[in-house]
Write a protein that holds these residues in place. Structure first.
Motif, PDB file in Angstrom:
ATOM      1  N   GLU A  99      38.367 -11.002  17.019  1.00 16.76           N
ATOM      2  CA  GLU A  99      38.891 -10.609  18.157  1.00 16.76           C
ATOM      3  C   GLU A  99      38.318  -9.444  19.088  1.00 16.76           C
ATOM      4  N   ASN A 100      37.006  -9.063  18.530  1.00 13.35           N
ATOM      5  CA  ASN A 100      36.492  -8.071  19.121  1.00 13.35           C
ATOM      6  C   ASN A 100      35.435  -8.490  20.296  1.00 13.35           C
ATOM      7  N   THR A 101      35.838  -9.090  21.159  1.00 13.86           N
ATOM      8  CA  THR A 101      35.237  -9.943  22.192  1.00 13.86           C
ATOM      9  C   THR A 101      34.482  -8.806  23.164  1.00 13.86           C
ATOM     10  N   GLU A 102      35.145  -7.690  23.546  1.00 17.26           N
ATOM     11  CA  GLU A 102      34.815  -6.742  24.248  1.00 17.26           C
ATOM     12  C   GLU A 102      33.584  -5.885  23.871  1.00 17.26           C
ATOM     13  N   ARG A 103      33.659  -5.794  22.605  1.00 13.13           N
ATOM     14  CA  ARG A 103      32.886  -4.813  21.812  1.00 13.13           C
ATOM     15  C   ARG A 103      31.411  -5.738  21.860  1.00 13.13           C
ATOM     16  N   ARG A 104      31.241  -6.925  21.642  1.00 14.22           N
ATOM     17  CA  ARG A 104      30.227  -7.707  21.630  1.00 14.22           C
ATOM     18  C   ARG A 104      29.568  -7.838  22.926  1.00 14.22           C
ATOM     19  N   ARG A 105      30.296  -7.914  23.905  1.00 12.25           N
ATOM     20  CA  ARG A 105      29.993  -8.066  25.486  1.00 12.25           C
ATOM     21  C   ARG A 105      29.179  -6.643  25.668  1.00 12.25           C
ATOM     22  N   ALA A 106      29.759  -5.614  24.995  1.00 11.11           N
ATOM     23  CA  ALA A 106      29.171  -4.377  25.715  1.00 11.11           C
ATOM     24  C   ALA A 106      27.806  -4.031  24.645  1.00 11.11           C
ATOM     25  N   ILE A 107      27.796  -4.400  23.525  1.00 11.97           N
ATOM     26  CA  ILE A 107      26.523  -4.334  22.856  1.00 11.97           C
ATOM     27  C   ILE A 107      25.376  -5.223  23.596  1.00 11.97           C
ATOM     28  N   ARG A 108      25.840  -6.556  23.904  1.00 15.91           N
ATOM     29  CA  ARG A 108      24.813  -7.465  24.533  1.00 15.91           C
ATOM     30  C   ARG A 108      24.573  -6.783  25.688  1.00 15.91           C
ATOM     31  N   SER A 109      25.289  -5.905  26.522  1.00 21.05           N
ATOM     32  CA  SER A 109      24.680  -5.332  27.680  1.00 21.05           C
ATOM     33  C   SER A 109      24.168  -3.958  27.426  1.00 21.05           C
ATOM     34  N   THR A 110      24.034  -3.511  26.267  1.00 23.32           N
ATOM     35  CA  THR A 110      23.241  -2.057  26.224  1.00 23.32           C
ATOM     36  C   THR A 110      22.277  -2.245  25.102  1.00 23.32           C
ATOM     37  N   TRP A 111      22.617  -1.614  23.956  1.00 21.87           N
ATOM     38  CA  TRP A 111      21.483  -1.614  23.060  1.00 21.87           C
ATOM     39  C   TRP A 111      21.061  -2.937  22.402  1.00 21.87           C
ATOM     40  N   GLY A 112      22.038  -3.747  22.150  1.00 19.36           N
ATOM     41  CA  GLY A 112      21.642  -5.143  21.855  1.00 19.36           C
ATOM     42  C   GLY A 112      21.213  -6.108  22.883  1.00 19.36           C
ATOM     43  N   ASN A 113      20.747  -5.786  23.929  1.00 22.09           N
ATOM     44  CA  ASN A 113      20.125  -6.724  24.904  1.00 22.09           C
ATOM     45  C   ASN A 113      18.940  -7.251  24.659  1.00 22.09           C
ATOM     46  N   ALA A 201      24.933  -3.171  10.971  1.00 27.36           N
ATOM     47  CA  ALA A 201      25.803  -2.615  11.664  1.00 27.36           C
ATOM     48  C   ALA A 201      27.039  -2.765  11.850  1.00 27.36           C
ATOM     49  N   ASP A 202      27.830  -1.864  11.998  1.00 23.69           N
ATOM     50  CA  ASP A 202      29.452  -2.192  12.652  1.00 23.69           C
ATOM     51  C   ASP A 202      29.312  -2.387  14.040  1.00 23.69           C
ATOM     52  N   ASP A 203      30.319  -2.974  14.518  1.00 28.78           N
ATOM     53  CA  ASP A 203      30.575  -3.093  16.030  1.00 28.78           C
ATOM     54  C   ASP A 203      31.077  -2.250  16.870  1.00 28.78           C
ATOM     55  N   ASP A 204      31.271  -0.868  16.150  1.00 28.86           N
ATOM     56  CA  ASP A 204      31.628   0.188  16.944  1.00 28.86           C
ATOM     57  C   ASP A 204      30.530   1.265  16.646  1.00 28.86           C
ATOM     58  N   ILE A 205      29.229   0.871  16.371  1.00 26.17           N
ATOM     59  CA  ILE A 205      28.181   1.961  16.275  1.00 26.17           C
ATOM     60  C   ILE A 205      27.371   1.642  17.696  1.00 26.17           C
ATOM     61  N   HIS A 334      31.946   4.201  18.599  1.00 24.00           N
ATOM     62  CA  HIS A 334      31.670   4.140  20.089  1.00 24.00           C
ATOM     63  C   HIS A 334      32.274   2.712  20.396  1.00 24.00           C
ATOM     64  N   VAL A 335      33.174   2.969  21.438  1.00 20.01           N
ATOM     65  CA  VAL A 335      33.658   1.426  22.000  1.00 20.01           C
ATOM     66  C   VAL A 335      33.612   1.820  23.381  1.00 20.01           C
ATOM     67  N   ALA A 336      34.588   2.550  23.638  1.00 21.75           N
ATOM     68  CA  ALA A 336      34.885   2.739  25.408  1.00 21.75           C
ATOM     69  C   ALA A 336      33.814   3.536  26.011  1.00 21.75           C
ATOM     70  N   ASP A 337      33.085   4.282  25.314  1.00 26.13           N
ATOM     71  CA  ASP A 337      32.227   5.124  25.989  1.00 26.13           C
ATOM     72  C   ASP A 337      30.740   4.464  25.816  1.00 26.13           C
ATOM     73  N   ILE A 338      30.612   3.243  25.208  1.00 27.70           N
ATOM     74  CA  ILE A 338      29.259   2.714  25.043  1.00 27.70           C
ATOM     75  C   ILE A 338      28.405   2.622  26.271  1.00 27.70           C
ATOM     76  N   TYR A 339      28.903   2.258  27.561  1.00 24.64           N
ATOM     77  CA  TYR A 339      27.946   1.978  28.356  1.00 24.64           C
ATOM     78  C   TYR A 339      27.540   3.375  29.037  1.00 24.64           C
ATOM     79  N   HIS A 340      28.360   4.310  29.039  1.00 26.39           N
ATOM     80  CA  HIS A 340      28.050   5.847  29.306  1.00 26.39           C
ATOM     81  C   HIS A 340      27.021   6.344  28.534  1.00 26.39           C
ATOM     82  N   LEU A 341      27.351   6.142  27.241  1.00 27.27           N
ATOM     83  CA  LEU A 341      26.380   6.865  26.179  1.00 27.27           C
ATOM     84  C   LEU A 341      24.925   6.027  26.440  1.00 27.27           C
ATOM     85  N   TRP A 342      24.917   4.850  26.524  1.00 29.63           N
ATOM     86  CA  TRP A 342      23.601   3.981  26.771  1.00 29.63           C
ATOM     87  C   TRP A 342      22.698   4.843  27.883  1.00 29.63           C
ATOM     88  N   LYS A 343      23.762   4.893  28.904  1.00 27.59           N
ATOM     89  CA  LYS A 343      22.904   5.181  29.907  1.00 27.59           C
ATOM     90  C   LYS A 343      22.337   6.677  29.899  1.00 27.59           C
TER      91      LYS A 343
END
Length: 387
Positions: A99-113, A201-205, A334-343
């Motif tokens: 069910e953690n679709t948004e977490r995977r999307r965030a990872i693909r867009s940031t540190w896991g790209n 790694a966990d998906d909230d890392i 890190h879930v909601a703040d992952i985009y900000h933290l990556w930047k």
């Protein structure tokens, strides 16, 4: 001298009430506190005085055919050619829930790209999401059969788009995390054995990929072997409280201390260690559902010890500051703040601000202030301020 007896009596009354409150709190918490203190004393004694983990290896060893029952699940989604024909520095498995679709999307867009990593850092890193099948209605009352099947269809569509999900048909629950661990090492052995390093790694890392890549490139140049790095737990006792998520009954694990292991939030092993863990999993009983502890048991059986890295966090979240970002490897929660933290963490100004004599002195003072506090638990230790 005039003495105000009424005032004295009032103070004594306040002291009596305060004492009663403190004693009440102590009495309520004593059983749990006492149990925790005793279990840690026993655990450290076993770890540092006896340290006979050979008994654990013998008790967990089972026939190979029986051990294979923990890994012979059918693949629902798979990409056996993910690493084919490429020099892969790091194979990174992210443990995720369906069910953690948004977490995977965030990872693909940031540190896991993967595209960013290849173009900006000049290496191949393969990111794979490891998961089981959605829970049935009996195991999760909030999720009916129709929703369960719909979620699986959603996963299939997601995988068609991104091609990075590896799924076996065990039910995705906390108590099946060890099955997910075995799946990762089995898949790596079969399809990406040439990768120089493997990370789980966990998906909230949050992973500071530029820092991690530089670190692993330096280790690869040295030809490092027996490499297992992360946040190390030494002499950790099994939790016997039945109300705990991490409760382990005596029948499952009878000793007072676990072998040394790294926090499951995020750790890295070299390819020779990855192969050793796979080989160990072929002969060990994987019914222990604390996956990072089972990893420690496998490593202990193969003579591999974990190495502490102060910038791998455990369950804790690292402080937000550019002096922390300069050395950061992982941070958990890190879930909601992952985009900000990556930047913020990959901003070029971070390296500039932390460089030079004055920059290093400034960051040492900042990190001393941020990290050397008693309530910062399971994140970077105080000694990280000097590194």
């Amino acid at each position: 001298m005039f003495v105000n007896f009424r005032r004295i009596r009032k103070c004594q009354c306040v002291q009596l009430i305060t004492t009663c409150l403190v004693l009440s709190v102590v009495m309520v918490c004593w059983e749990q506190l006492d149990s925790s203190v005793v279990s840690h004393v026993k655990s450290y004694s076993y770890r540092y005085l006896i340290n006979r983990y050979t008994f654990i290896n013998k008790s967990f060893t089972i026939p190979r055919k029986e051990a294979l029952s923990f890994s012979n699940y059918r693949y629902r989604l798979n990409h056996p050619d993910k690493c084919s024909g490429q020099d892969v520095l790091l194979l990174l498995f992210v443990k995720t829930s369906p069910e953690n679709t948004e977490r995977r999307r965030a990872i693909r867009s940031t540190w896991g790209n993967e595209t960013y990593i290849r173009q900006a850092l000049g290496v191949n890193v393969r990111v794979v999401f490891a998961l089981g099948v959605p829970q049935s209605k009996q195991q999760h009352q909030a999720l009916g059969e129709r929703s369960r099947l719909g979620l699986q269809e959603t996963l299939v569509r997601e995988d068609r788009l991104h091609g990075d999900l590896v799924q076996q048909d065990f039910v995705d629950t906390f108590h099946n995390l060890t099955l997910k661990l075995i799946m990762q090492f089995r898949w790596a052995h079969a399809h990406c054995g040439h990768a120089r390093f493997l990370m789980t790694a966990d998906d909230d890392i949050f992973v500071h990929m530029p820092n991690l890549v530089r670190y692993l490139q330096e280790e690869a140049k040295r030809g490092v072997t027996d490499f297992w790095v992360g946040r190390v737990h030494r002499g950790a006792p099994p939790i016997r409280r039945k109300d705990s998520k991490y409760y382990v009954p005596f029948e499952m694990y009878q000793w007072t201390s676990y072998p040394d292991y790294t926090a499951g939030a995020g750790y890295v092993v070299s390819r020779d260690v990855a192969d050793k863990i796979y080989q160990a999993s072929l002969t060990l009983n994987a019914s222990l559902y604390i996956d990072d502890v089972f990893m420690g048991i496998c490593a202990n059986a193969m003579g591999v010890s974990p190495q502490e890295h102060v910038y791998f966090s455990g369950e804790g979240k690292a402080p937000y500051h550019l002096c922390i970002y300069d050395k950061m490897m992982t941070s958990h929660g890190h879930v909601a703040d992952i985009y900000h933290l990556w930047k913020a963490a990959t901003d070029p100004r971070v390296k500039r601000a932390a460089s030079g004599l004055m920059g290093r002195l400034y960051c040492t003072v900042v990190k001393l202030t941020l990290l050397c506090k008693p309530y910062y638990f399971n994140t970077y230790p105080c000694k990280a301020a000097f590194l």
